[in-house]
Motif scaffolding. Structure first.
Motif, PDB file in Angstrom:
ATOM      1  N   ARG A  12      47.232  46.897  35.858  1.00 48.00           N
ATOM      2  CA  ARG A  12      47.209  45.746  34.944  1.00 48.00           C
ATOM      3  C   ARG A  12      46.122  44.748  35.325  1.00 48.00           C
ATOM      4  O   ARG A  12      45.441  44.207  34.464  1.00 48.00           O
ATOM      5  CB  ARG A  12      48.561  45.039  34.946  1.00 48.00           C
ATOM      6  CG  ARG A  12      49.569  45.653  34.048  1.00 48.00           C
ATOM      7  CD  ARG A  12      50.808  44.765  33.903  1.00 48.00           C
ATOM      8  NE  ARG A  12      51.823  45.483  33.169  1.00 48.00           N
ATOM      9  CZ  ARG A  12      52.761  46.233  33.744  1.00 48.00           C
ATOM     10  NH1 ARG A  12      52.826  46.342  35.048  1.00 48.00           N
ATOM     11  NH2 ARG A  12      53.636  46.861  32.997  1.00 48.00           N
ATOM     12  N   ILE A  13      45.979  44.499  36.608  1.00 49.73           N
ATOM     13  CA  ILE A  13      44.944  43.559  37.057  1.00 49.73           C
ATOM     14  C   ILE A  13      43.566  44.093  36.700  1.00 49.73           C
ATOM     15  O   ILE A  13      42.707  43.352  36.216  1.00 49.73           O
ATOM     16  CB  ILE A  13      45.066  43.276  38.573  1.00 49.73           C
ATOM     17  CG1 ILE A  13      46.310  42.430  38.822  1.00 49.73           C
ATOM     18  CG2 ILE A  13      43.823  42.580  39.107  1.00 49.73           C
ATOM     19  CD1 ILE A  13      46.613  42.184  40.279  1.00 49.73           C
ATOM     20  N   LYS A  14      43.350  45.376  36.878  1.00 47.57           N
ATOM     21  CA  LYS A  14      42.062  45.981  36.528  1.00 47.57           C
ATOM     22  C   LYS A  14      41.816  45.880  35.019  1.00 47.57           C
ATOM     23  O   LYS A  14      40.704  45.557  34.583  1.00 47.57           O
ATOM     24  CB  LYS A  14      42.033  47.445  36.980  1.00 47.57           C
ATOM     25  CG  LYS A  14      40.693  48.103  36.856  1.00 47.57           C
ATOM     26  CD  LYS A  14      40.721  49.482  37.483  1.00 47.57           C
ATOM     27  CE  LYS A  14      39.355  50.125  37.423  1.00 47.57           C
ATOM     28  NZ  LYS A  14      39.342  51.445  38.047  1.00 47.57           N
ATOM     29  N   ALA A  15      42.855  46.104  34.226  1.00 46.70           N
ATOM     30  CA  ALA A  15      42.731  45.978  32.772  1.00 46.70           C
ATOM     31  C   ALA A  15      42.426  44.536  32.390  1.00 46.70           C
ATOM     32  O   ALA A  15      41.557  44.268  31.556  1.00 46.70           O
ATOM     33  CB  ALA A  15      44.013  46.449  32.085  1.00 46.70           C
ATOM     34  N   ASN A  63      41.482  29.178  27.153  1.00 52.85           N
ATOM     35  CA  ASN A  63      40.900  29.581  28.425  1.00 52.85           C
ATOM     36  C   ASN A  63      40.770  31.103  28.440  1.00 52.85           C
ATOM     37  O   ASN A  63      41.706  31.813  28.103  1.00 52.85           O
ATOM     38  CB  ASN A  63      41.838  29.072  29.534  1.00 52.85           C
ATOM     39  CG  ASN A  63      41.466  29.521  30.912  1.00 52.85           C
ATOM     40  OD1 ASN A  63      41.227  30.698  31.167  1.00 52.85           O
ATOM     41  ND2 ASN A  63      41.454  28.590  31.819  1.00 52.85           N
ATOM     42  N   LYS A  64      39.616  31.615  28.851  1.00 49.89           N
ATOM     43  CA  LYS A  64      39.349  33.062  28.802  1.00 49.89           C
ATOM     44  C   LYS A  64      40.310  33.872  29.661  1.00 49.89           C
ATOM     45  O   LYS A  64      40.667  34.997  29.318  1.00 49.89           O
ATOM     46  CB  LYS A  64      37.910  33.368  29.216  1.00 49.89           C
ATOM     47  CG  LYS A  64      36.856  32.690  28.366  1.00 49.89           C
ATOM     48  CD  LYS A  64      36.814  33.227  26.980  1.00 49.89           C
ATOM     49  CE  LYS A  64      35.612  32.669  26.244  1.00 49.89           C
ATOM     50  NZ  LYS A  64      35.842  32.433  24.857  1.00 49.89           N
ATOM     51  N   VAL A  65      40.755  33.311  30.768  1.00 53.14           N
ATOM     52  CA  VAL A  65      41.747  34.000  31.598  1.00 53.14           C
ATOM     53  C   VAL A  65      43.048  34.121  30.815  1.00 53.14           C
ATOM     54  O   VAL A  65      43.630  35.199  30.699  1.00 53.14           O
ATOM     55  CB  VAL A  65      41.983  33.251  32.931  1.00 53.14           C
ATOM     56  CG1 VAL A  65      43.214  33.783  33.652  1.00 53.14           C
ATOM     57  CG2 VAL A  65      40.757  33.357  33.823  1.00 53.14           C
ATOM     58  N   ASP A  66      43.503  32.995  30.269  1.00 53.81           N
ATOM     59  CA  ASP A  66      44.755  32.990  29.516  1.00 53.81           C
ATOM     60  C   ASP A  66      44.684  33.936  28.318  1.00 53.81           C
ATOM     61  O   ASP A  66      45.626  34.679  28.047  1.00 53.81           O
ATOM     62  CB  ASP A  66      45.093  31.579  29.030  1.00 53.81           C
ATOM     63  CG  ASP A  66      45.275  30.589  30.166  1.00 53.81           C
ATOM     64  OD1 ASP A  66      45.314  31.007  31.339  1.00 53.81           O
ATOM     65  OD2 ASP A  66      45.373  29.386  29.877  1.00 53.81           O
ATOM     66  N   LEU A  67      43.567  33.913  27.620  1.00 53.59           N
ATOM     67  CA  LEU A  67      43.393  34.779  26.455  1.00 53.59           C
ATOM     68  C   LEU A  67      43.446  36.251  26.845  1.00 53.59           C
ATOM     69  O   LEU A  67      44.106  37.061  26.187  1.00 53.59           O
ATOM     70  CB  LEU A  67      42.077  34.451  25.742  1.00 53.59           C
ATOM     71  CG  LEU A  67      41.769  35.246  24.483  1.00 53.59           C
ATOM     72  CD1 LEU A  67      42.851  35.054  23.428  1.00 53.59           C
ATOM     73  CD2 LEU A  67      40.403  34.832  23.938  1.00 53.59           C
ATOM     74  N   SER A  68      42.801  36.594  27.932  1.00 49.73           N
ATOM     75  CA  SER A  68      42.798  37.986  28.385  1.00 49.73           C
ATOM     76  C   SER A  68      44.200  38.433  28.795  1.00 49.73           C
ATOM     77  O   SER A  68      44.622  39.553  28.477  1.00 49.73           O
ATOM     78  CB  SER A  68      41.825  38.160  29.551  1.00 49.73           C
ATOM     79  OG  SER A  68      40.509  37.826  29.150  1.00 49.73           O
ATOM     80  N   ARG A  98      47.714  33.488  39.144  1.00 48.91           N
ATOM     81  CA  ARG A  98      46.783  33.895  40.201  1.00 48.91           C
ATOM     82  C   ARG A  98      45.322  33.647  39.822  1.00 48.91           C
ATOM     83  O   ARG A  98      44.532  33.191  40.645  1.00 48.91           O
ATOM     84  CB  ARG A  98      46.990  35.375  40.524  1.00 48.91           C
ATOM     85  CG  ARG A  98      46.082  35.899  41.599  1.00 48.91           C
ATOM     86  CD  ARG A  98      46.424  37.308  41.968  1.00 48.91           C
ATOM     87  NE  ARG A  98      45.493  37.827  42.948  1.00 48.91           N
ATOM     88  CZ  ARG A  98      45.453  39.079  43.333  1.00 48.91           C
ATOM     89  NH1 ARG A  98      46.320  39.943  42.844  1.00 48.91           N
ATOM     90  NH2 ARG A  98      44.572  39.488  44.214  1.00 48.91           N
ATOM     91  N   TYR A  99      44.970  33.930  38.569  1.00 52.60           N
ATOM     92  CA  TYR A  99      43.563  33.873  38.175  1.00 52.60           C
ATOM     93  C   TYR A  99      43.216  32.683  37.281  1.00 52.60           C
ATOM     94  O   TYR A  99      42.044  32.387  37.095  1.00 52.60           O
ATOM     95  CB  TYR A  99      43.164  35.172  37.457  1.00 52.60           C
ATOM     96  CG  TYR A  99      43.181  36.367  38.367  1.00 52.60           C
ATOM     97  CD1 TYR A  99      42.119  36.616  39.237  1.00 52.60           C
ATOM     98  CD2 TYR A  99      44.263  37.236  38.391  1.00 52.60           C
ATOM     99  CE1 TYR A  99      42.135  37.710  40.088  1.00 52.60           C
ATOM    100  CE2 TYR A  99      44.282  38.333  39.237  1.00 52.60           C
ATOM    101  CZ  TYR A  99      43.221  38.562  40.088  1.00 52.60           C
ATOM    102  OH  TYR A  99      43.235  39.648  40.935  1.00 52.60           O
ATOM    103  N   SER A 104      48.042  27.582  33.458  1.00 56.66           N
ATOM    104  CA  SER A 104      47.953  28.906  32.842  1.00 56.66           C
ATOM    105  C   SER A 104      49.288  29.636  32.794  1.00 56.66           C
ATOM    106  O   SER A 104      49.643  30.230  31.774  1.00 56.66           O
ATOM    107  CB  SER A 104      46.922  29.772  33.570  1.00 56.66           C
ATOM    108  OG  SER A 104      45.624  29.279  33.348  1.00 56.66           O
ATOM    109  N   GLY A 105      50.038  29.583  33.876  1.00 57.16           N
ATOM    110  CA  GLY A 105      51.322  30.276  33.912  1.00 57.16           C
ATOM    111  C   GLY A 105      52.278  29.782  32.842  1.00 57.16           C
ATOM    112  O   GLY A 105      52.890  30.577  32.125  1.00 57.16           O
ATOM    113  N   SER A 106      52.386  28.471  32.701  1.00 56.22           N
ATOM    114  CA  SER A 106      53.310  27.922  31.697  1.00 56.22           C
ATOM    115  C   SER A 106      52.787  28.142  30.282  1.00 56.22           C
ATOM    116  O   SER A 106      53.574  28.399  29.366  1.00 56.22           O
ATOM    117  CB  SER A 106      53.590  26.440  31.960  1.00 56.22           C
ATOM    118  OG  SER A 106      52.408  25.696  31.946  1.00 56.22           O
TER     119      SER A 106
END
Length: 129
Positions: A12-15, A63-68, A98-99, A104-106
């Motif tokens: 999942r992290i790699k994806a 946020n690109k992290v959140d979107l991904s 984490r990223y 982001s988590g909430s």
């Protein structure tokens, strides 16, 4: 019990990382990660759900992290019926924390709670139905 070295968690992290990179540069996704490729192939349907889950945030402002993370998780909610809903949600929040940024988590947790309604998945759905 999941560990940091669990192959499914690492997959999942790699994806997630492949999807994250794809948001910046239109490139060929990692060929050995079927999860990121399948997510990207269903992006139109997934992004419609993301838009409904976070209506106050246009896709280009999330946020690109959140979107991904959201894209990957919603793909799993829609198409990976053999994966328990709780696992998908827990993994998404963990990766976002984490990223991502401090919220982001909430943010991911709230958006996915709404996505559950749109994908007809239940939080307590059994692993095999």
């Amino acid at each position: 019990m999941k560990t940091a070295n669990d192959p499914r968690h690492l997959h999942r992290i790699k994806a997630f990382k492949g999807l994250f990179a794809q948001t910046f540069i239109d490139q060929e996704l990692l060929k050995d990660n079927d999860l990121s490729i399948a997510t990207w192939e269903n992006l139109t349907q997934i992004d419609q759900i993301v838009t409904k889950c976070a209506p106050e945030w246009p896709l280009n402002q999330i946020n690109k992290v959140d979107l991904s993370v959201l894209r990957l998780s919603i793909y799993e909610l829609l198409f990976k019926r053999d994966v328990p809903t709780k696992v998908i949600l827990d993994e998404a929040v963990e990766i976002a924390k984490r990223y991502g940024g401090p919220n982001s988590g909430s943010f991911v947790n709230g958006a996915l709670a709404h996505a559950l309604e749109l994908t007809d998945r239940k939080e307590d759905e059994p692993k095999f139905n």
